[in-house]
Design a protein around this motif. Structure first.
Motif, PDB file in Angstrom:
ATOM      1  N   THR A  93      50.687  34.434  19.553  1.00 30.90           N
ATOM      2  CA  THR A  93      51.504  33.587  19.361  1.00 30.90           C
ATOM      3  C   THR A  93      51.202  32.227  18.758  1.00 30.90           C
ATOM      4  OG1 THR A  93      52.714  34.280  21.256  1.00 30.90           O
ATOM      5  CG2 THR A  93      53.387  32.125  20.712  1.00 30.90           C
ATOM      6  N   GLU A  94      51.946  31.552  17.937  1.00 28.98           N
ATOM      7  CA  GLU A  94      51.720  30.268  17.337  1.00 28.98           C
ATOM      8  C   GLU A  94      52.552  29.361  17.705  1.00 28.98           C
ATOM      9  OE1 GLU A  94      51.987  30.557  13.207  1.00 28.98           O
ATOM     10  OE2 GLU A  94      50.353  31.775  13.145  1.00 28.98           O
ATOM     11  N   GLU A  95      52.204  27.964  18.184  1.00 31.33           N
ATOM     12  CA  GLU A  95      53.134  26.868  18.840  1.00 31.33           C
ATOM     13  C   GLU A  95      54.124  26.569  17.693  1.00 31.33           C
ATOM     14  OE1 GLU A  95      52.668  22.537  21.099  1.00 31.33           O
ATOM     15  OE2 GLU A  95      50.967  23.834  20.277  1.00 31.33           O
ATOM     16  N   ASP A  96      55.550  26.315  18.418  1.00 33.87           N
ATOM     17  CA  ASP A  96      56.946  26.280  17.748  1.00 33.87           C
ATOM     18  C   ASP A  96      57.170  24.658  17.754  1.00 33.87           C
ATOM     19  OD1 ASP A  96      59.162  26.329  16.491  1.00 33.87           O
ATOM     20  OD2 ASP A  96      60.030  27.787  17.616  1.00 33.87           O
ATOM     21  N   SER A  97      57.200  24.070  16.659  1.00 33.70           N
ATOM     22  CA  SER A  97      57.607  22.565  17.045  1.00 33.70           C
ATOM     23  C   SER A  97      58.886  22.414  17.268  1.00 33.70           C
ATOM     24  CB  SER A  97      57.127  21.834  15.577  1.00 33.70           C
ATOM     25  OG  SER A  97      57.762  22.529  14.550  1.00 33.70           O
ATOM     26  N   ALA A  98      59.736  23.105  17.174  1.00 32.72           N
ATOM     27  CA  ALA A  98      61.114  22.999  17.524  1.00 32.72           C
ATOM     28  C   ALA A  98      61.395  22.872  18.961  1.00 32.72           C
ATOM     29  CB  ALA A  98      61.924  24.522  17.001  1.00 32.72           C
ATOM     30  N   PHE A  99      60.532  23.256  19.767  1.00 28.96           N
ATOM     31  CA  PHE A  99      60.652  23.032  21.192  1.00 28.96           C
ATOM     32  C   PHE A  99      59.421  22.298  21.789  1.00 28.96           C
ATOM     33  CE2 PHE A  99      62.722  26.909  20.155  1.00 28.96           C
ATOM     34  CZ  PHE A  99      64.081  26.591  20.479  1.00 28.96           C
ATOM     35  N   MET A 127      63.280  28.950   9.019  1.00 28.97           N
ATOM     36  CA  MET A 127      63.668  29.532  10.371  1.00 28.97           C
ATOM     37  C   MET A 127      63.363  28.263  11.241  1.00 28.97           C
ATOM     38  SD  MET A 127      62.098  32.701  12.492  1.00 28.97           S
ATOM     39  CE  MET A 127      60.490  31.892  12.438  1.00 28.97           C
ATOM     40  N   GLU A 128      62.437  27.310  10.976  1.00 31.56           N
ATOM     41  CA  GLU A 128      62.400  26.182  11.823  1.00 31.56           C
ATOM     42  C   GLU A 128      63.451  25.544  12.034  1.00 31.56           C
ATOM     43  OE1 GLU A 128      59.154  22.429  12.239  1.00 31.56           O
ATOM     44  OE2 GLU A 128      58.395  24.148  11.300  1.00 31.56           O
ATOM     45  N   GLN A 129      63.971  25.084  10.780  1.00 34.05           N
ATOM     46  CA  GLN A 129      65.226  24.011  10.988  1.00 34.05           C
ATOM     47  C   GLN A 129      66.366  24.863  11.807  1.00 34.05           C
ATOM     48  OE1 GLN A 129      66.099  23.393   6.888  1.00 34.05           O
ATOM     49  NE2 GLN A 129      64.847  21.679   6.768  1.00 34.05           N
ATOM     50  N   LEU A 130      66.551  26.365  11.599  1.00 30.87           N
ATOM     51  CA  LEU A 130      67.414  26.907  12.370  1.00 30.87           C
ATOM     52  C   LEU A 130      67.306  26.939  13.920  1.00 30.87           C
ATOM     53  CD1 LEU A 130      68.071  29.898  10.131  1.00 30.87           C
ATOM     54  CD2 LEU A 130      69.624  28.177  10.697  1.00 30.87           C
ATOM     55  N   LEU A 131      65.918  27.078  14.227  1.00 30.19           N
ATOM     56  CA  LEU A 131      65.612  27.076  15.758  1.00 30.19           C
ATOM     57  C   LEU A 131      65.803  25.782  16.235  1.00 30.19           C
ATOM     58  CD1 LEU A 131      62.365  29.493  15.798  1.00 30.19           C
ATOM     59  CD2 LEU A 131      64.543  29.890  16.739  1.00 30.19           C
ATOM     60  N   GLN A 132      65.746  24.740  15.311  1.00 28.23           N
ATOM     61  CA  GLN A 132      65.794  23.406  16.042  1.00 28.23           C
ATOM     62  C   GLN A 132      67.389  23.359  16.630  1.00 28.23           C
ATOM     63  OE1 GLN A 132      64.524  20.750  12.695  1.00 28.23           O
ATOM     64  NE2 GLN A 132      62.511  20.961  13.583  1.00 28.23           N
ATOM     65  N   SER A 133      68.061  24.009  16.149  1.00 26.31           N
ATOM     66  CA  SER A 133      69.395  23.927  16.642  1.00 26.31           C
ATOM     67  C   SER A 133      69.959  24.834  17.673  1.00 26.31           C
ATOM     68  CB  SER A 133      70.422  24.026  15.399  1.00 26.31           C
ATOM     69  OG  SER A 133      70.546  25.284  14.857  1.00 26.31           O
ATOM     70  N   VAL A 134      68.924  25.631  18.052  1.00 27.79           N
ATOM     71  CA  VAL A 134      69.185  26.660  18.903  1.00 27.79           C
ATOM     72  C   VAL A 134      68.775  26.380  20.494  1.00 27.79           C
ATOM     73  CG1 VAL A 134      68.324  29.211  19.648  1.00 27.79           C
ATOM     74  CG2 VAL A 134      68.891  28.724  17.230  1.00 27.79           C
ATOM     75  N   LYS A 135      69.333  26.767  21.284  1.00 26.52           N
ATOM     76  CA  LYS A 135      69.191  26.575  22.732  1.00 26.52           C
ATOM     77  C   LYS A 135      69.089  27.841  23.352  1.00 26.52           C
ATOM     78  CE  LYS A 135      70.905  24.615  27.085  1.00 26.52           C
ATOM     79  NZ  LYS A 135      70.821  25.787  28.105  1.00 26.52           N
ATOM     80  N   ILE A 136      67.715  28.390  24.137  1.00 26.46           N
ATOM     81  CA  ILE A 136      67.656  29.667  24.577  1.00 26.46           C
ATOM     82  C   ILE A 136      68.529  29.622  26.059  1.00 26.46           C
ATOM     83  CG2 ILE A 136      65.945  31.135  25.695  1.00 26.46           C
ATOM     84  CD1 ILE A 136      65.438  30.352  22.735  1.00 26.46           C
ATOM     85  N   GLY A 137      69.602  30.619  25.767  1.00 28.12           N
ATOM     86  CA  GLY A 137      70.193  30.719  26.972  1.00 28.12           C
ATOM     87  C   GLY A 137      69.636  31.497  28.193  1.00 28.12           C
ATOM     88  N   ILE A 138      69.553  30.831  29.356  1.00 27.06           N
ATOM     89  CA  ILE A 138      68.836  31.525  30.406  1.00 27.06           C
ATOM     90  C   ILE A 138      70.145  31.785  31.374  1.00 27.06           C
ATOM     91  CG2 ILE A 138      67.001  31.544  32.254  1.00 27.06           C
ATOM     92  CD1 ILE A 138      66.046  31.381  29.267  1.00 27.06           C
ATOM     93  N   ASN A 139      70.063  32.905  32.113  1.00 32.13           N
ATOM     94  CA  ASN A 139      70.916  33.472  33.129  1.00 32.13           C
ATOM     95  C   ASN A 139      71.083  32.165  34.473  1.00 32.13           C
ATOM     96  OD1 ASN A 139      72.182  34.362  35.698  1.00 32.13           O
ATOM     97  ND2 ASN A 139      71.622  36.218  35.046  1.00 32.13           N
ATOM     98  N   GLU A 140      72.247  31.595  34.528  1.00 35.78           N
ATOM     99  CA  GLU A 140      72.310  30.472  35.288  1.00 35.78           C
ATOM    100  C   GLU A 140      72.114  30.596  36.858  1.00 35.78           C
ATOM    101  OE1 GLU A 140      76.584  28.927  34.662  1.00 35.78           O
ATOM    102  OE2 GLU A 140      76.173  28.450  32.691  1.00 35.78           O
ATOM    103  N   LYS A 141      72.222  32.001  37.136  1.00 34.53           N
ATOM    104  CA  LYS A 141      71.740  32.366  38.524  1.00 34.53           C
ATOM    105  C   LYS A 141      70.162  31.858  38.902  1.00 34.53           C
ATOM    106  CE  LYS A 141      75.327  35.586  38.997  1.00 34.53           C
ATOM    107  NZ  LYS A 141      75.753  37.043  39.280  1.00 34.53           N
TER     108      LYS A 141
END
Length: 228
Positions: free
Chosen positions: A113-119, A1-15
């Motif tokens: 929560t545990e720290e996520d090294s992907a971010f 899952m960590e490798q998958l999350l490294q390629s993920v960008k959390i999308g936030i409302n641009e407004k």
């Protein structure tokens, strides 16, 4: 899952933002340091002037990313809920048993929560503390209805809907799946807050963490018999 999350960008409302803070090193520093400062001093005491001094940049440069600190808080809370949503989706996607899938989902949204090294520029542990202590300030405002129409809370609502759908899949006749799902998410924050500040008002410290409590709460509310 960590490798998958490294390629993920959390999308936030641009407004919510003026300029995407993920698009530059300065923007990432604004996010990183604001999490550290809000966790230390609280949202009320936090200002863009103090943040500017901390990162060695003009206050005006921060306004190029966010109109005000309320929008910054909306960004941080949206990012957290989006990150949690990814945790839930990746952890439950391959699970076939709806009961075990719901149990895993409850664990994901209620556990410490545990720290996520992907971010690397976001400390998820400290951000979780901010969510516990400050999240309600993002929506307990006069502008909440307008901001809701603008889609500022869409990620949080989507997470509730995902959990609600899992509840309905376990018990199709249960009449309050969305109410129960939102109770789990909001209640988990509250129980973690009580554990830290009002220990006499929660049993989670002595009898297990909030995950155990909310798992019992959910499944005591549902009929899990095949013909239920």
């Amino acid at each position: 899952m960590e490798q998958l999350l490294q390629s993920v960008k959390i999308g936030i409302n641009e407004k919510i933002y003026v300029k995407d803070p993920q698009s530059s090193d300065l923007g990432k520093r604004i996010i990183e340091e604001s999490i550290l400062m809000i966790n230390t001093m609280g949202f009320e005491s936090f200002t863009f002037k103090k943040l500017g001094l901390k990162i060695g940049s003009n206050e005006s440069s921060i306004y190029r990313y966010f109109e005000n600190k309320h929008k910054l808080l909306l960004y941080l809370t949206s990012w957290y809920w989006g990150w949690l949503e990814y945790q839930l989706v990746f952890s439950t996607n391959s699970m076939a048993d709806p009961i075990e899938k719901l149990k895993k989902a409850i664990e994901i949204v209620t556990k410490p929560t545990e720290e996520d090294s992907a971010f690397s520029h976001i400390n998820e542990v400290l951000l979780n503390k901010i969510i516990i202590n400050e999240y309600s300030k993002s929506y307990l405002t006069k502008e909440v209805d307008t901001e809701n129409k603008e889609g500022y809370f869409v990620i949080y609502k989507r997470l509730v809907n995902r959990l609600s759908a899992m509840i309905k899949f376990v018990d199709t006749k249960y009449g309050y799946p969305s109410s129960l799902a939102s109770t789990v998410l909001e209640g988990s924050l509250h129980q973690h807050f009580l554990k830290d500040h009002f220990t006499s008002l929660t049993d989670c410290r002595e009898n297990g963490d909030p995950t155990e409590y909310f798992t019992q709460l959910v499944f005591n509310s549902l009929n899990t018999e095949p013909n239920g």
